[in-house]
Structure formats: structure tokens, C-alpha cells
Design a protein around this motif. Structure first.
Motif, PDB file in Angstrom:
ATOM      1  N   MET A 163       0.835  -1.186   0.000  1.00 58.33           N
ATOM      2  CA  MET A 163       0.000   0.000   0.000  1.00 58.33           C
ATOM      3  C   MET A 163       0.876   1.243   0.000  1.00 58.33           C
ATOM      4  N   ASP A 164       0.614   2.158  -0.929  1.00 61.00           N
ATOM      5  CA  ASP A 164       1.354   3.412  -1.025  1.00 61.00           C
ATOM      6  C   ASP A 164       0.746   4.212  -2.162  1.00 61.00           C
ATOM      7  N   ARG A 165       1.395   5.319  -2.522  1.00 60.18           N
ATOM      8  CA  ARG A 165       1.033   5.981  -3.769  1.00 60.18           C
ATOM      9  C   ARG A 165       1.272   4.996  -4.904  1.00 60.18           C
ATOM     10  N   LEU A 166       0.425   5.061  -5.937  1.00 57.95           N
ATOM     11  CA  LEU A 166       0.466   4.046  -6.984  1.00 57.95           C
ATOM     12  C   LEU A 166       1.853   3.932  -7.605  1.00 57.95           C
ATOM     13  N   GLU A 167       2.460   5.052  -7.941  1.00 57.89           N
ATOM     14  CA  GLU A 167       3.785   4.984  -8.556  1.00 57.89           C
ATOM     15  C   GLU A 167       4.795   4.379  -7.598  1.00 57.89           C
ATOM     16  N   ARG A 168       4.672   4.708  -6.310  1.00 54.21           N
ATOM     17  CA  ARG A 168       5.627   4.178  -5.350  1.00 54.21           C
ATOM     18  C   ARG A 168       5.419   2.694  -5.111  1.00 54.21           C
ATOM     19  N   THR A 169       4.172   2.202  -5.236  1.00 55.80           N
ATOM     20  CA  THR A 169       3.972   0.769  -5.071  1.00 55.80           C
ATOM     21  C   THR A 169       4.663   0.005  -6.189  1.00 55.80           C
ATOM     22  N   VAL A 170       4.602   0.525  -7.417  1.00 56.19           N
ATOM     23  CA  VAL A 170       5.294  -0.124  -8.531  1.00 56.19           C
ATOM     24  C   VAL A 170       6.799  -0.042  -8.319  1.00 56.19           C
ATOM     25  N   GLU A 171       7.291   1.113  -7.879  1.00 54.94           N
ATOM     26  CA  GLU A 171       8.720   1.261  -7.608  1.00 54.94           C
ATOM     27  C   GLU A 171       9.174   0.295  -6.522  1.00 54.94           C
ATOM     28  N   ALA A 172       8.393   0.206  -5.442  1.00 46.97           N
ATOM     29  CA  ALA A 172       8.774  -0.672  -4.340  1.00 46.97           C
ATOM     30  C   ALA A 172       8.785  -2.123  -4.783  1.00 46.97           C
ATOM     31  N   GLU A 173       7.789  -2.507  -5.580  1.00 50.74           N
ATOM     32  CA  GLU A 173       7.732  -3.874  -6.088  1.00 50.74           C
ATOM     33  C   GLU A 173       8.945  -4.175  -6.965  1.00 50.74           C
ATOM     34  N   THR A 174       9.299  -3.218  -7.830  1.00 49.36           N
ATOM     35  CA  THR A 174      10.459  -3.414  -8.710  1.00 49.36           C
ATOM     36  C   THR A 174      11.748  -3.437  -7.910  1.00 49.36           C
ATOM     37  N   ASP A 175      11.880  -2.532  -6.938  1.00 48.27           N
ATOM     38  CA  ASP A 175      13.083  -2.511  -6.104  1.00 48.27           C
ATOM     39  C   ASP A 175      13.297  -3.850  -5.422  1.00 48.27           C
ATOM     40  N   ALA A 176      12.219  -4.399  -4.853  1.00 46.52           N
ATOM     41  CA  ALA A 176      12.330  -5.683  -4.151  1.00 46.52           C
ATOM     42  C   ALA A 176      12.718  -6.800  -5.117  1.00 46.52           C
ATOM     43  N   ALA A 177      12.117  -6.791  -6.312  1.00 43.17           N
ATOM     44  CA  ALA A 177      12.404  -7.843  -7.287  1.00 43.17           C
ATOM     45  C   ALA A 177      13.833  -7.760  -7.800  1.00 43.17           C
ATOM     46  N   VAL A 178      14.309  -6.542  -8.089  1.00 47.30           N
ATOM     47  CA  VAL A 178      15.683  -6.369  -8.580  1.00 47.30           C
ATOM     48  C   VAL A 178      16.670  -6.725  -7.483  1.00 47.30           C
ATOM     49  N   ARG A 179      16.389  -6.305  -6.276  1.00 45.96           N
ATOM     50  CA  ARG A 179      17.281  -6.620  -5.155  1.00 45.96           C
ATOM     51  C   ARG A 179      17.395  -8.125  -4.960  1.00 45.96           C
ATOM     52  N   SER A 180      16.260  -8.824  -4.978  1.00 48.01           N
ATOM     53  CA  SER A 180      16.287 -10.270  -4.826  1.00 48.01           C
ATOM     54  C   SER A 180      17.071 -10.922  -5.959  1.00 48.01           C
ATOM     55  N   TRP A 181      16.880 -10.427  -7.174  1.00 51.48           N
ATOM     56  CA  TRP A 181      17.589 -10.969  -8.337  1.00 51.48           C
ATOM     57  C   TRP A 181      19.108 -10.793  -8.165  1.00 51.48           C
ATOM     58  N   ILE A 182      19.524  -9.621  -7.713  1.00 47.14           N
ATOM     59  CA  ILE A 182      20.956  -9.356  -7.501  1.00 47.14           C
ATOM     60  C   ILE A 182      21.519 -10.292  -6.439  1.00 47.14           C
ATOM     61  N   LEU A 183      20.782 -10.464  -5.343  1.00 47.97           N
ATOM     62  CA  LEU A 183      21.289 -11.255  -4.230  1.00 47.97           C
ATOM     63  C   LEU A 183      21.315 -12.749  -4.529  1.00 47.97           C
ATOM     64  N   ARG A 184      20.515 -13.179  -5.471  1.00 47.39           N
ATOM     65  CA  ARG A 184      20.550 -14.595  -5.842  1.00 47.39           C
ATOM     66  C   ARG A 184      21.738 -14.911  -6.745  1.00 47.39           C
ATOM     67  N   ARG A 185      22.455 -13.889  -7.150  1.00 41.56           N
ATOM     68  CA  ARG A 185      23.693 -14.048  -7.915  1.00 41.56           C
ATOM     69  C   ARG A 185      23.496 -14.826  -9.223  1.00 41.56           C
ATOM     70  N   PRO A 186      22.533 -14.431 -10.072  1.00 46.62           N
ATOM     71  CA  PRO A 186      22.399 -15.108 -11.367  1.00 46.62           C
ATOM     72  C   PRO A 186      23.548 -14.773 -12.313  1.00 46.62           C
ATOM     73  N   VAL A 187      24.199 -13.629 -12.068  1.00 43.82           N
ATOM     74  CA  VAL A 187      25.407 -13.275 -12.825  1.00 43.82           C
ATOM     75  C   VAL A 187      26.509 -12.974 -11.819  1.00 43.82           C
ATOM     76  N   PRO A 188      27.754 -13.290 -12.123  1.00 47.80           N
ATOM     77  CA  PRO A 188      28.848 -13.059 -11.172  1.00 47.80           C
ATOM     78  C   PRO A 188      29.095 -11.577 -10.938  1.00 47.80           C
ATOM     79  N   ALA A 189      29.759 -11.272  -9.830  1.00 49.02           N
ATOM     80  CA  ALA A 189      30.159  -9.895  -9.545  1.00 49.02           C
ATOM     81  C   ALA A 189      31.007  -9.374 -10.700  1.00 49.02           C
ATOM     82  N   GLY A 190      30.763  -8.109 -11.053  1.00 49.71           N
ATOM     83  CA  GLY A 190      31.520  -7.491 -12.134  1.00 49.71           C
ATOM     84  C   GLY A 190      30.935  -7.690 -13.515  1.00 49.71           C
ATOM     85  N   THR A 191      29.905  -8.530 -13.665  1.00 46.84           N
ATOM     86  CA  THR A 191      29.280  -8.778 -14.962  1.00 46.84           C
ATOM     87  C   THR A 191      28.202  -7.730 -15.230  1.00 46.84           C
TER      88      THR A 191
END
Length: 383
Positions: A163-191
Motif C-alpha cells: 500500500m502506497d502511492r500508486l507509482e511508489r507501489t510499482v517502484e517498491a515492487e520493482t526494487d524488491a524484485a531487482v534486489r532479490s535478483w541481484i542477491l541470488r547471484r544469477p550473474v557473477p560480480a563485475g558482470t
């Protein structure tokens, strides 16, 4: 021109969790439905609200039959729809809980139609019930609008569990998804990270992914190479120590400053989350992901005692749990340190025992730091 008909798909039962996950992609406003019965105000948060007709003006709301507000509406024959403003997420959370005095601490007034109207709402619509229908666990209340008013402002939006302003809810959802993707290390550091490809994989816009990477850069999880592309940074033991020291400082600070005088309904909510969390299995990959998300929600609820959405958001951003999935899946976590600590912390918080709560959080953080160091050492000193 003739076409070959597509064979019908095999019918399968759609589960509640799957339905919720899919329908969560529909962004909606957030309202509080209120009424008054024999001098007592009733209210509950609802997003299943819609206009039905312009001539005559009619609205419909859907309420679960297990709700006390539902029963009050049936008897009172009137209800008000309070469309919440972007800054009223705390009101939505309060009225979404069961059993608490939801109007305590919520400024409101009684209208000429005898209905509670929440101060600060973006709009209010007062209705007289003209018909009802049932569907599943809910009753549909069809109401003729008697009076309506609105003010300038942004609405509170609900999108995929946030729950938030509509634009911020999309931003928050994307931030969480990108962060999770980075932390799962699908690409090595430096790639280099392909922003467009990542946006397509996450079903969002490239601009949202780009902005998420900029914010992750400020947190030290990505950096820019000489060509300007984003790349994951190496996670070191020093980075983990600093991060968990910050998390521990925030959580202990909130407990020492707010636990003693925390509202009873807030502690009940934390207890519910903690009890459910301690019973979650972690045997499969899907179960582990669900556990990690529920664990973060539990600790964020503790931070929420401070009443600062910014502090809770900052604490959530300090989580790198997806990086330690192997550690959380170990027998040491499940049997020795993980679930037992959750139960002990839940009991200490419920008892408003700040010293015990602080000690348990310190033990939990130290265990995670040591386990993380072991994982990093096994991988050559960086991830």
C-alpha cells in the motif's frame, strides 16, 4: 476464413494463493467501510469497492461474513465508504486487524446521516443499503449513495500486497524484485546487467529497473563499470558485518524506545506473525522463500512499533536474506538457532520484556553473521 478451434484446457481447481497472486496485479484504491450501531462505531479495511450506477448513484462493497463490521452493516442498513489518502496507510493497517479498538487514535466525526467519517480521507460516500447478494465467503452490499464529498490529493493504492502511492507501489515492487535478483547471484560480480532483459524478466518497465539499480548502488550492492553499465558488487565479510550491525542497531533501538508502551493490537499482530513464522517449514525451495519473506515481515512489524514508515523501509532495504538461502536451509538454522529463537523472541515481545528481546536479537544477528562469514570463506572470501 475458418480457424481451428483451440482445444479446451483441462479444468483444474484454482487455489486461493494462486488467485490472490494473480489478482494482486490489479491496482485498486484502499477504503475503510464504516457504520454505527447503537452508538458504537464499526469499521474495516476493504478494497473490493466499486461504483455500480450513476442514475441512481449506487455503490457496492464486499465484506467477509466473519467481520463484525459485516454484521453491523446488516443491522444498521447504512454504511460510509472512506477512500483513504496516500498518507493514511497506518489507518488502513489499523482497520485491517481483528479485535482491536480500531477507532482509538483515529480522528473521525459523525455525519448528519449518523455514519463515522474518517478525518483526512480523500473522499467519503454515504450509502443506504438497498440490496444484498452473497458470493463465496462475502456479502455484496449494494447501496444508494446519499451524500458524497472529496478533496484534492493522492489516493492510497494497493498493488501486489503493498500500500502506497500508486507509482511508489510499482517502484517498491520493482526494487524488491531487482534486489532479490541481484542477491541470488544469477550473474557473477563485475558482470554487466542487461537492464532491458531484466525488465522483461521481471515484467516491468526498464526505467523502473534502472532507478532500482541506482538505489541499489547507493546501498553498495551494485556499481558502475567504465562503460557505465551496472554490475553486482562483491559481498565481503566486512560488508555483511556492517550491514547486520546497522540492522541490529535499528531493531534494538526500536525495542528499547517503543516496546514498553506499544499498542496492544500492534503486539498482537507481531505475536500472530511470530507464531505463524515459527511453524513454517523450510524443506523445499518454495517453502524456504516463503519463510524468508515471512521472517522479514515479522522483523519489519517490530520496526513498525516506531510508527515510521521510512524507518521500516530502510530496515527492509538492509535485508540480504536471499544470499544466505543455503545457510537458512541448514540443520543448524532449523534445529538449533532459527525457529527456537523466533519463538523465544515472540514470547519476549509479547511480554514487553525488552532486555530479553534485545539479547535474543543479538544472538540471532551474531549467528547470521558467523554463518555468512563461513559461506563467504567457502567461496574464496567474496561473493
Amino acid at each position: 476464413m475458418s480457424t481451428t478451434p483451440t482445444p479446451p484446457e483441462q479444468s483444474t481447481a484454482l487455489g486461493a494463493d494462486d488467485f490472490r497472486a494473480v489478482f494482486g496485479h490489479f491496482a485498486s484504491g484502499v477504503t475503510v467501510i464504516t457504520t454505527e450501531l447503537e452508538g458504537e462505531p464499526f469499521g474495516t479495511t476493504a478494497s473490493a469497492v466499486s461504483s455500480l450506477s450513476l442514475d441512481p448513484p449506487m455503490m457496492l462493497v464486499c465484506l467477509n461474513r466473519s467481520s463484525s463490521t459485516h454484521d453491523a452493516l446488516v443491522k444498521a442498513k447504512h454504511y460510509a465508504i472512506n477512500i483513504l489518502a496516500a498518507e493514511q496507510a497506518d489507518v488502513a493497517a489499523r482497520f485491517g486487524r481483528k479485535g482491536a479498538d480500531k477507532f482509538a487514535g483515529t480522528p473521525y466525526r459523525i455525519s448528519s446521516n449518523g455514519l463515522p467519517l474518517i478525518d483526512g480521507a480523500l473522499a467519503t460516500i454515504e450509502c443506504e443499503i438497498s440490496d444484498t447478494a452473497t458470493g463465496g465467503t462475502h456479502t455484496i452490499f449494494i447501496g444508494r449513495a446519499l451524500r458524497a464529498s472529496a478533496r484534492a490529493g493522492d489516493p492510497l493504492a494497493y498493488y501486489r500486497g503493498r500500500m502506497d502511492r500508486l507509482e511508489r507501489t510499482v517502484e517498491a515492487e520493482t526494487d524488491a524484485a531487482v534486489r532479490s535478483w541481484i542477491l541470488r547471484r544469477p550473474v557473477p560480480a563485475g558482470t554487466a546487467i542487461d537492464v532491458s532483459r531484466l525488465a522483461a524478466a521481471l515484467d516491468t518497465g526498464p526505467s523502473f529497473v534502472y532507478n532500482a539499480l541506482v538505489r541499489l548502488g547507493a546501498q553498495g550492492l551494485v556499481e558502475r563499470n567504465q562503460s557505465g553499465a551496472f554490475t553486482p558488487t562483491s559481498i565481503t565479510a566486512e560488508f555483511v558485518d556492517n550491514l547486520y550491525a546497522a540492522r541490529q542497531a535499528i531493531e534494538i533501538g526500536v525495542i528499547e524506545g517503543y516496546l514498553e508502551h506499544a499498542p496492544g493490537d500492534a503486539l498482537e499482530h507481531i505475536t500472530e506473525l511470530g507464531v505463524a513464522l515459527a511453524e513454517l517449514p523450510t524443506d523445499t525451495s518454495a517453502e524456504l522463500d516463503a519463510f524468508l519473506e515471512a521472517n522479514l515481515d515479522f522483523h519489519c512489524a517490530i520496526i513498525g512499533l516506531a510508527g515510521s514508515r521510512q524507518l521500516t523501509a530502510q530496515f527492509r532495504q538492509l535485508s540480504i536474506a536471499p544470499l544466505w538461502r543455503d545457510t537458512y536451509a541448514s540443520d543448524m538454522w532449523k534445529k538449533q538457532m532459527g525457529h527456537p529463537l523466533i519463538q523465544r523472541l515472540t514470547e519476549a515481545l509479547s511480554a514487553r520484556d525488552a532486555p530479553s528481546s534485545r539479547s535474543i536479537i543479538q544472538s540471532q544477528a551474531e549467528f547470521i553473521r558467523n554463518a555468512a562469514r563461513a559461506v563467504i570463506e567457502q567461496r574464496g572470501g567474496a561473493m
